[in-house]
Scaffold this motif. Structure first.
Motif, PDB file in Angstrom:
ATOM      1  N   TYR A   1       5.700  13.492   0.191  1.00  0.00           N
ATOM      2  CA  TYR A   1       6.405  12.228   0.069  1.00  0.00           C
ATOM      3  C   TYR A   1       5.397  11.089  -0.124  1.00  0.00           C
ATOM      4  N   CYS A   2       5.744  10.124  -0.961  1.00  0.00           N
ATOM      5  CA  CYS A   2       4.994   8.880  -0.942  1.00  0.00           C
ATOM      6  C   CYS A   2       5.838   7.825  -0.237  1.00  0.00           C
ATOM      7  N   ALA A   3       5.155   6.913   0.425  1.00  0.00           N
ATOM      8  CA  ALA A   3       5.832   5.918   1.239  1.00  0.00           C
ATOM      9  C   ALA A   3       5.109   4.585   1.124  1.00  0.00           C
ATOM     10  N   VAL A   4       5.864   3.516   1.357  1.00  0.00           N
ATOM     11  CA  VAL A   4       5.371   2.153   1.150  1.00  0.00           C
ATOM     12  C   VAL A   4       5.114   1.480   2.485  1.00  0.00           C
ATOM     13  N   THR A   5       3.975   0.810   2.581  1.00  0.00           N
ATOM     14  CA  THR A   5       3.622   0.074   3.779  1.00  0.00           C
ATOM     15  C   THR A   5       2.946  -1.230   3.395  1.00  0.00           C
TER      16      THR A   5
ATOM     17  N   GLY B   1       9.433  24.062   9.119  1.00  0.00           N
ATOM     18  CA  GLY B   1       9.314  24.249  10.551  1.00  0.00           C
ATOM     19  C   GLY B   1       8.298  23.371  11.240  1.00  0.00           C
ATOM     20  N   LYS B   2       7.713  22.426  10.489  1.00  0.00           N
ATOM     21  CA  LYS B   2       6.696  21.550  11.071  1.00  0.00           C
ATOM     22  C   LYS B   2       7.095  20.093  10.928  1.00  0.00           C
ATOM     23  N   GLU B   3       6.457  19.250  11.723  1.00  0.00           N
ATOM     24  CA  GLU B   3       6.689  17.818  11.625  1.00  0.00           C
ATOM     25  C   GLU B   3       5.976  17.256  10.390  1.00  0.00           C
ATOM     26  N   ARG B   4       6.505  16.148   9.916  1.00  0.00           N
ATOM     27  CA  ARG B   4       5.856  15.480   8.786  1.00  0.00           C
ATOM     28  C   ARG B   4       4.522  14.888   9.244  1.00  0.00           C
ATOM     29  N   GLU B   5       3.511  15.001   8.384  1.00  0.00           N
ATOM     30  CA  GLU B   5       2.179  14.532   8.750  1.00  0.00           C
ATOM     31  C   GLU B   5       1.597  13.674   7.634  1.00  0.00           C
ATOM     32  N   GLY B   6       0.748  12.741   8.008  1.00  0.00           N
ATOM     33  CA  GLY B   6       0.079  11.910   7.031  1.00  0.00           C
ATOM     34  C   GLY B   6      -1.007  12.678   6.306  1.00  0.00           C
ATOM     35  N   VAL B   7      -1.110  12.444   5.004  1.00  0.00           N
ATOM     36  CA  VAL B   7      -2.120  13.096   4.173  1.00  0.00           C
ATOM     37  C   VAL B   7      -3.190  12.091   3.748  1.00  0.00           C
ATOM     38  N   SER B   8      -2.750  10.921   3.257  1.00  0.00           N
ATOM     39  CA  SER B   8      -3.703   9.951   2.732  1.00  0.00           C
ATOM     40  C   SER B   8      -3.011   8.604   2.563  1.00  0.00           C
TER      41      SER B   8
ATOM     42  N   VAL C   1      -7.536  17.553   4.654  1.00  0.00           N
ATOM     43  CA  VAL C   1      -7.602  17.465   3.190  1.00  0.00           C
ATOM     44  C   VAL C   1      -8.863  16.769   2.693  1.00  0.00           C
ATOM     45  N   LYS C   2      -9.689  16.256   3.587  1.00  0.00           N
ATOM     46  CA  LYS C   2     -10.912  15.570   3.175  1.00  0.00           C
ATOM     47  C   LYS C   2     -11.783  16.479   2.329  1.00  0.00           C
ATOM     48  N   GLY C   3     -12.280  15.921   1.227  1.00  0.00           N
ATOM     49  CA  GLY C   3     -13.130  16.685   0.333  1.00  0.00           C
ATOM     50  C   GLY C   3     -12.371  17.482  -0.698  1.00  0.00           C
ATOM     51  N   ARG C   4     -11.049  17.594  -0.540  1.00  0.00           N
ATOM     52  CA  ARG C   4     -10.225  18.345  -1.502  1.00  0.00           C
ATOM     53  C   ARG C   4      -9.214  17.451  -2.217  1.00  0.00           C
ATOM     54  N   PHE C   5      -8.685  16.451  -1.514  1.00  0.00           N
ATOM     55  CA  PHE C   5      -7.678  15.561  -2.085  1.00  0.00           C
ATOM     56  C   PHE C   5      -8.302  14.187  -2.347  1.00  0.00           C
ATOM     57  N   THR C   6      -7.827  13.534  -3.403  1.00  0.00           N
ATOM     58  CA  THR C   6      -8.288  12.191  -3.733  1.00  0.00           C
ATOM     59  C   THR C   6      -7.088  11.328  -4.094  1.00  0.00           C
TER      60      THR C   6
ATOM     61  N   SER D   1       0.840  -1.193   0.000  1.00  0.00           N
ATOM     62  CA  SER D   1       0.000   0.000   0.000  1.00  0.00           C
ATOM     63  C   SER D   1       0.880   1.250   0.000  1.00  0.00           C
ATOM     64  N   ILE D   2       0.251   2.357  -0.392  1.00  0.00           N
ATOM     65  CA  ILE D   2       0.982   3.614  -0.494  1.00  0.00           C
ATOM     66  C   ILE D   2       0.327   4.692   0.349  1.00  0.00           C
ATOM     67  N   GLY D   3       1.151   5.433   1.040  1.00  0.00           N
ATOM     68  CA  GLY D   3       0.675   6.594   1.770  1.00  0.00           C
ATOM     69  C   GLY D   3       1.354   7.850   1.275  1.00  0.00           C
ATOM     70  N   TRP D   4       0.657   8.958   1.400  1.00  0.00           N
ATOM     71  CA  TRP D   4       1.226  10.273   1.101  1.00  0.00           C
ATOM     72  C   TRP D   4       1.386  11.038   2.410  1.00  0.00           C
ATOM     73  N   PHE D   5       2.546  11.662   2.557  1.00  0.00           N
ATOM     74  CA  PHE D   5       2.848  12.495   3.710  1.00  0.00           C
ATOM     75  C   PHE D   5       3.320  13.850   3.209  1.00  0.00           C
TER      76      PHE D   5
END
Length: 124
Positions: free
Chosen positions: A94-98, A42-49, A64-69, A33-37
């Motif tokens: 970033y995209c990342a693998v899980t 100046g901020k920590e990395r956060e999960g997007v989807s 990002v709900k309702g704006r990103f797909t 599976s793939i995740g986007w972060f």
């Protein structure tokens, strides 16, 4: 060698759209599976989807709900369509693998391989 590769970043005006791509180099999206972060200055990395390889379920951060797909079109490409972009969406993405994308999808420790990142800047 598992190596996700992002592309598609750039400069866009507020309210505009961008589509990011993540290519699965060295592995198949049939099994991972793939995740986007994202990480803003100046901020920590956060999960997007995240999109699950097993059942196709998708998950999003509230911001990002309702704006990103997130989507995938074959065993090699995952996309993040970003609409109605805001200045606060400015970040390196970033995209990342899980192996597991589920209800607890957002912690970084769930992801084993990371791309190099692509810059998204939302500014007028």
């Amino acid at each position: 060698q598992v190596h996700p590769v992002e592309s598609g970043g750039g400069l866009v005006q507020p309210g505009g759209s961008l589509r990011l791509s993540c290519e699965a180099s060295g592995f198949s999206l049939d099994y991972y599976s793939i995740g986007w972060f994202r990480q803003a200055p100046g901020k920590e990395r956060e999960g997007v989807s995240c999109i699950s390889s097993s059942d196709g379920n998708t998950y999003y951060a509230d911001s990002v709900k309702g704006r990103f797909t997130i989507s995938r079109d074959n065993a090699k490409m995952v996309y993040l369509q970003m609409n109605n972009l805001k200045p606060e969406d400015t970040a390196v993405y970033y995209c990342a693998v899980t192996v597991l994308c589920g209800t607890n999808w957002s912690p970084e420790y769930e992801y084993d391989y990371w791309g190099q990142g692509t810059q998204v800047t939302v500014s007028s």
